[in-house]
Each structure stands twice: as structure tokens, then as C-alpha cells.
Design a protein around this motif. Structure first.
Motif, PDB file in Angstrom:
ATOM      1  N   PHE A 206       0.838  -1.199   0.000  1.00 45.38           N
ATOM      2  CA  PHE A 206       0.000   0.000   0.000  1.00 45.38           C
ATOM      3  C   PHE A 206       0.875   1.251   0.000  1.00 45.38           C
ATOM      4  O   PHE A 206       2.011   1.238   0.479  1.00 45.38           O
ATOM      5  CB  PHE A 206      -0.896   0.028   1.239  1.00 45.38           C
ATOM      6  N   GLU A 207       0.317   2.335  -0.516  1.00 46.34           N
ATOM      7  CA  GLU A 207       0.960   3.634  -0.384  1.00 46.34           C
ATOM      8  C   GLU A 207       0.970   4.030   1.095  1.00 46.34           C
ATOM      9  O   GLU A 207       0.082   3.639   1.868  1.00 46.34           O
ATOM     10  CB  GLU A 207       0.206   4.691  -1.189  1.00 46.34           C
ATOM     11  N   VAL A 208       1.973   4.817   1.486  1.00 47.88           N
ATOM     12  CA  VAL A 208       2.031   5.303   2.861  1.00 47.88           C
ATOM     13  C   VAL A 208       0.759   6.095   3.179  1.00 47.88           C
ATOM     14  O   VAL A 208       0.358   6.981   2.427  1.00 47.88           O
ATOM     15  CB  VAL A 208       3.266   6.193   3.070  1.00 47.88           C
ATOM     16  N   GLY A 209       0.105   5.734   4.277  1.00 46.22           N
ATOM     17  CA  GLY A 209      -1.109   6.416   4.697  1.00 46.22           C
ATOM     18  C   GLY A 209      -2.387   5.932   4.037  1.00 46.22           C
ATOM     19  O   GLY A 209      -3.480   6.393   4.391  1.00 46.22           O
ATOM     20  N   GLU A 210      -2.301   4.996   3.107  1.00 50.67           N
ATOM     21  CA  GLU A 210      -3.489   4.510   2.402  1.00 50.67           C
ATOM     22  C   GLU A 210      -4.411   3.740   3.354  1.00 50.67           C
ATOM     23  O   GLU A 210      -3.948   2.997   4.229  1.00 50.67           O
ATOM     24  CB  GLU A 210      -3.063   3.597   1.251  1.00 50.67           C
ATOM     25  N   ARG A 211      -5.719   3.926   3.160  1.00 47.44           N
ATOM     26  CA  ARG A 211      -6.685   3.198   3.984  1.00 47.44           C
ATOM     27  C   ARG A 211      -6.597   1.705   3.673  1.00 47.44           C
ATOM     28  O   ARG A 211      -6.613   1.284   2.517  1.00 47.44           O
ATOM     29  CB  ARG A 211      -8.099   3.708   3.693  1.00 47.44           C
ATOM     30  N   LEU A 212      -6.534   0.894   4.720  1.00 46.18           N
ATOM     31  CA  LEU A 212      -6.381  -0.540   4.545  1.00 46.18           C
ATOM     32  C   LEU A 212      -7.746  -1.221   4.426  1.00 46.18           C
ATOM     33  O   LEU A 212      -8.746  -0.718   4.945  1.00 46.18           O
ATOM     34  CB  LEU A 212      -5.614  -1.138   5.725  1.00 46.18           C
ATOM     35  N   PRO A 213      -7.814  -2.391   3.788  1.00 46.16           N
ATOM     36  CA  PRO A 213      -9.094  -3.087   3.631  1.00 46.16           C
ATOM     37  C   PRO A 213      -9.597  -3.726   4.915  1.00 46.16           C
ATOM     38  O   PRO A 213     -10.781  -4.091   5.000  1.00 46.16           O
ATOM     39  CB  PRO A 213      -8.786  -4.153   2.578  1.00 46.16           C
ATOM     40  N   ALA A 214      -8.751  -3.869   5.909  1.00 41.99           N
ATOM     41  CA  ALA A 214      -9.160  -4.474   7.186  1.00 41.99           C
ATOM     42  C   ALA A 214      -8.171  -4.050   8.259  1.00 41.99           C
ATOM     43  O   ALA A 214      -7.050  -3.589   7.964  1.00 41.99           O
ATOM     44  CB  ALA A 214      -9.208  -5.998   7.067  1.00 41.99           C
ATOM     45  N   ARG A 215      -8.562  -4.212   9.529  1.00 41.35           N
ATOM     46  CA  ARG A 215      -7.662  -3.908  10.641  1.00 41.35           C
ATOM     47  C   ARG A 215      -6.655  -5.045  10.813  1.00 41.35           C
ATOM     48  O   ARG A 215      -6.947  -6.205  10.518  1.00 41.35           O
ATOM     49  CB  ARG A 215      -8.447  -3.723  11.932  1.00 41.35           C
ATOM     50  N   VAL A 216      -5.480  -4.693  11.326  1.00 38.60           N
ATOM     51  CA  VAL A 216      -4.421  -5.689  11.491  1.00 38.60           C
ATOM     52  C   VAL A 216      -4.218  -5.998  12.967  1.00 38.60           C
ATOM     53  O   VAL A 216      -4.652  -5.258  13.850  1.00 38.60           O
ATOM     54  CB  VAL A 216      -3.102  -5.202  10.853  1.00 38.60           C
ATOM     55  N   VAL A 232      -1.808   3.716  14.314  1.00 36.94           N
ATOM     56  CA  VAL A 232      -2.854   3.599  15.328  1.00 36.94           C
ATOM     57  C   VAL A 232      -4.183   3.228  14.684  1.00 36.94           C
ATOM     58  O   VAL A 232      -4.910   2.338  15.146  1.00 36.94           O
ATOM     59  CB  VAL A 232      -2.979   4.910  16.128  1.00 36.94           C
ATOM     60  N   ASN A 233      -4.521   3.898  13.586  1.00 37.34           N
ATOM     61  CA  ASN A 233      -5.804   3.656  12.930  1.00 37.34           C
ATOM     62  C   ASN A 233      -5.870   2.313  12.221  1.00 37.34           C
ATOM     63  O   ASN A 233      -6.963   1.810  11.937  1.00 37.34           O
ATOM     64  CB  ASN A 233      -6.093   4.786  11.940  1.00 37.34           C
ATOM     65  N   ALA A 234      -4.726   1.710  11.943  1.00 38.92           N
ATOM     66  CA  ALA A 234      -4.701   0.422  11.242  1.00 38.92           C
ATOM     67  C   ALA A 234      -5.004  -0.757  12.158  1.00 38.92           C
ATOM     68  O   ALA A 234      -5.301  -1.860  11.681  1.00 38.92           O
ATOM     69  CB  ALA A 234      -3.336   0.213  10.585  1.00 38.92           C
ATOM     70  N   LEU A 235      -4.939  -0.552  13.476  1.00 37.67           N
ATOM     71  CA  LEU A 235      -5.021  -1.669  14.412  1.00 37.67           C
ATOM     72  C   LEU A 235      -6.450  -2.033  14.796  1.00 37.67           C
ATOM     73  O   LEU A 235      -7.304  -1.170  14.965  1.00 37.67           O
ATOM     74  CB  LEU A 235      -4.254  -1.330  15.697  1.00 37.67           C
ATOM     75  N   ARG A 236      -6.658  -3.319  14.988  1.00 42.79           N
ATOM     76  CA  ARG A 236      -7.906  -3.803  15.590  1.00 42.79           C
ATOM     77  C   ARG A 236      -7.875  -3.480  17.081  1.00 42.79           C
ATOM     78  O   ARG A 236      -6.803  -3.250  17.663  1.00 42.79           O
ATOM     79  CB  ARG A 236      -8.034  -5.313  15.397  1.00 42.79           C
ATOM     80  N   PRO A 237      -9.040  -3.453  17.749  1.00 42.39           N
ATOM     81  CA  PRO A 237      -9.034  -3.285  19.198  1.00 42.39           C
ATOM     82  C   PRO A 237      -8.167  -4.356  19.869  1.00 42.39           C
ATOM     83  O   PRO A 237      -8.236  -5.536  19.526  1.00 42.39           O
ATOM     84  CB  PRO A 237     -10.512  -3.443  19.580  1.00 42.39           C
ATOM     85  N   GLY A 238      -7.331  -3.926  20.802  1.00 44.57           N
ATOM     86  CA  GLY A 238      -6.445  -4.851  21.494  1.00 44.57           C
ATOM     87  C   GLY A 238      -5.163  -5.151  20.757  1.00 44.57           C
ATOM     88  O   GLY A 238      -4.326  -5.915  21.257  1.00 44.57           O
TER      89      GLY A 238
END
Length: 324
Positions: A206-216, A232-238
Motif C-alpha cells: 500500500f501507499e504510505v497512509g493509504e486506507r487498509l481493507p481491514a484492521r491488522v 494507530v488507525n490500522a489496528l484492531r481493538p487490542g
């Protein structure tokens, strides 16, 4: 002996203080071994040292280099463990010693024909690796191993995001993660580096900062300020962010504290690894058949050219240095 060393420090022009020339051979001393270096590797740590970060003028001249494969008279080629204790009587994980150092900070480094290390601070070289490949295990691969398997504590089937493609730690994270059954995603700005990351095992780029298709499940972070909010925004809860560096700065414009506590995220620092982890890494590389990605190789006499290439950033994987 021939060595690449810092003769003076220059924050804005690190290569100005580099010398590749003869230095006195190290002397034998109790509890330490003097070993011929077969191959070494470069790290950004070498450029930071030349800028004076972590290396004061009173320790000059200082031979650079943390990575090495050396020739042991009884064990053959061994991978050097470069973390050194600074606290008398310290036992256990050397990375937790508040007075620890790496080779080339207090004690002379590995970019030389001979290196001096404490007795036993080495592990067997994986048999299928060349010396330049195996030298990568000392620092960047050991850092990646701890980030993934000790700090992030991920499991096969989990998805991890590696921020930044191309660097030695990033390529190690991709190769190790893929071999361990993880789904590895990677970000970057350079199309060539992103394609190479996929060749090494990244499932998506992905490009830097691109919205991901799912949380990691975990983000492996070495970029710092430029990618912090995205991490921070890429992570799933926990989920967990594991940080081993901050090449773009350590003060992000948004700390994202609300999201961190609301999503119960784990923020974990990670530095190098223990001798036990280097042993486990060496065994994993041996059994999996992994080969560290080597961008290019230079003889010791051409260390200046090698460091100039690293400073330009035109690198995918490790830059190796042949010595013996």
C-alpha cells in the motif's frame, strides 16, 4: 589491520569523518576473544555514529560496525552477538542493562579485519548461508525477530503491517513473518521497493497512509512521526504497535491517545534482542531455509561507497561488507 572508523564527527555530513585505513590490532585480554572478521554489514547506526549520536568525541577513533560473521578457531564461522553489558555482574537479557552498548559505541566495532568480543557472544552460522547473508542476523534480523515473536506475540494466521519497505529491518520482518505463517502487509512510497517486498513474501503493498481493507493484529513501526496516526488507525481493538525506531522523528503531530486507550491498544518498544533470541533466530533460519535479502556487497576498502549508498536510501535489504 584495515578498518573503517570514525576519526571525527560531523552532524550534517557524516561521511566527512569516515576513514578507511590501518589501525592497531586488538590485544588479547581475559574473558574476551580476538577473532578474524569474515564479513560484516552496514546499519543506519553507523551513519548516526558518524553524526555523533551515541558516540562522543572522547571515544574517537572508533571502528564502526555492529554486524559480523567471524572465524572461530574451534567452532568455524560464527555470527557475532553485538550487545555488551556496561554493568559489572549483570545477568540475564543484556538489552535491559541501562548501561548496555553495541559494538562501535564503547568497544571497537566489526568493520575491521579483527574484532574483539566477550567469550561466548556468538552463535553458529546457519550452514546454508554465505557469510554476508549471515552477518545480517546480528542486528537487523535480530531486531525483527524480537519485534515479531517476543514483543508483538503474533501467531500464524495473524495479519501484520510493516511501515516502510526496503530497509534491512523491514525486509527481515517481511521474510520472517511470511515464513512463520503470518499475512504481511507493507507500506511504502517507491514502487520498485513495494514490488520487491511482495517478491519477499508481503501479501499486499500500500501507499504510505493509504486506507487498509481491514484492521491488522500488529503494526511494526520504525518510521515514527510520519506514519504514527496511520499505525494507530490500522489496528484492531487490542492490537499492538511495536516500535524499534523513528527515522522520520519521534514527535508525531497527533499522539492519538484517545484511540489508544479506547481501543485498548498496546504500544511496545523493542531494541535488538537477547543472545537466546539470536540462537533461536539462527535455528529458525536454518530449518526454514531463509536467506536474508542482500542489496549489494562491497569490500572493506570500499566502505565509504557503501555508506554513501545507504545514506542515499537506494537500498532493499542489507549492504554487506566482505573482509576475510
Amino acid at each position: 589491520m584495515l578498518a573503517a572508523y570514525a576519526e571525527s564527527l560531523h552532524p550534517d555530513d557524516p561521511l566527512a569523518g569516515l576513514r578507511v585505513d590501518e589501525r592497531p590490532e586488538p590485544q588479547e585480554r581475559p574473558g574476551w576473544a580476538v577473532l578474524p572478521v569474515v564479513a560484516a554489514g552496514l546499519n543506519h547506526h553507523d551513519l548516526w555514529s558518524l553524526r555523533g549520536v551515541g558516540l562522543p568525541e572522547e571515544r574517537l577513533p572508533m571502528i564502526l560496525g555492529c554486524d559480523a560473521v567471524a572465524q572461530h578457531p574451534e567452532h568455524g564461522e560464527v555470527v557475532i552477538y553485538p550487545v555488551l553489558s556496561g554493568t559489572p555482574g549483570w545477568t540475564g537479557d543484556l538489552t535491559l542493562d541501562p548501561r548496555r552498548s553495541l559494538l562501535s559505541e564503547v568497544h571497537q566495532g566489526t568493520l575491521a579485519e579483527l574484532v574483539t568480543v566477550p567469550e561466548g557472544q556468538w552463535v553458529p552460522k546457519p550452514e546454508h548461508l554465505g557469510a554476508v547473508e549471515a552477518a545480517a542476523l546480528s542486528t537487523s534480523w535480530l531486531t525483527a525477530y524480537r519485534m515479531l515473536f517476543t514483543r508483538a506475540d503474533v501467531r500464524p494466521g495473524d495479519t501484520v503491517l510493516v511501515q516502510g519497505a526496503g530497509g534491512a529491518v523491514s525486509t527481515a520482518l517481511i521474510q520472517l513473518g511470511h515464513a512463520a505463517g503470518l499475512t504481511v502487509w507493507v507500506t511504502g512510497r517507491d514502487e520498485t521497493k513495494l514490488r520487491r517486498a511482495q517478491d519477499l513474501g508481503a501479501a499486499r503493498a500500500f501507499e504510505v497512509g493509504e486506507r487498509l481493507p481491514a484492521r491488522v493484529d500488529a503494526v511494526l513501526e520504525s518510521v515514527g512521526a510520519a506514519t504514527w496516526s496511520h499505525s494507530v488507525n490500522a489496528l484492531r481493538p487490542g492490537g499492538a504497535i511495536v516500535i524499534c525506531g523513528a527515522t522520520s522523528g519521534d514527535a508525531p503531530p497527533r499522539a492519538e491517545l484517545t484511540k489508544i486507550f479506547f481501543k485498548q491498544l498496546r504500544v511496545l518498544g523493542s531494541t535488538m534482542g537477547s543472545l537466546e533470541e539470536l540462537t533461536a533466530l539462527s535455528r529458525f533460519v536454518q530449518t526454514s531455509g531463509l536467506r536474508p535479502e542482500v542489496d549489494s556487497t562491497y569490500p572493506l576498502a570500499q566502505t565509504r561507497e557503501a555508506l554513501a549508498k545507504m545514506e542515499r536510501g537506494d537500498v532493499v535489504g542489507k549492504i554487506g561488507i566482505t573482509v576475510g
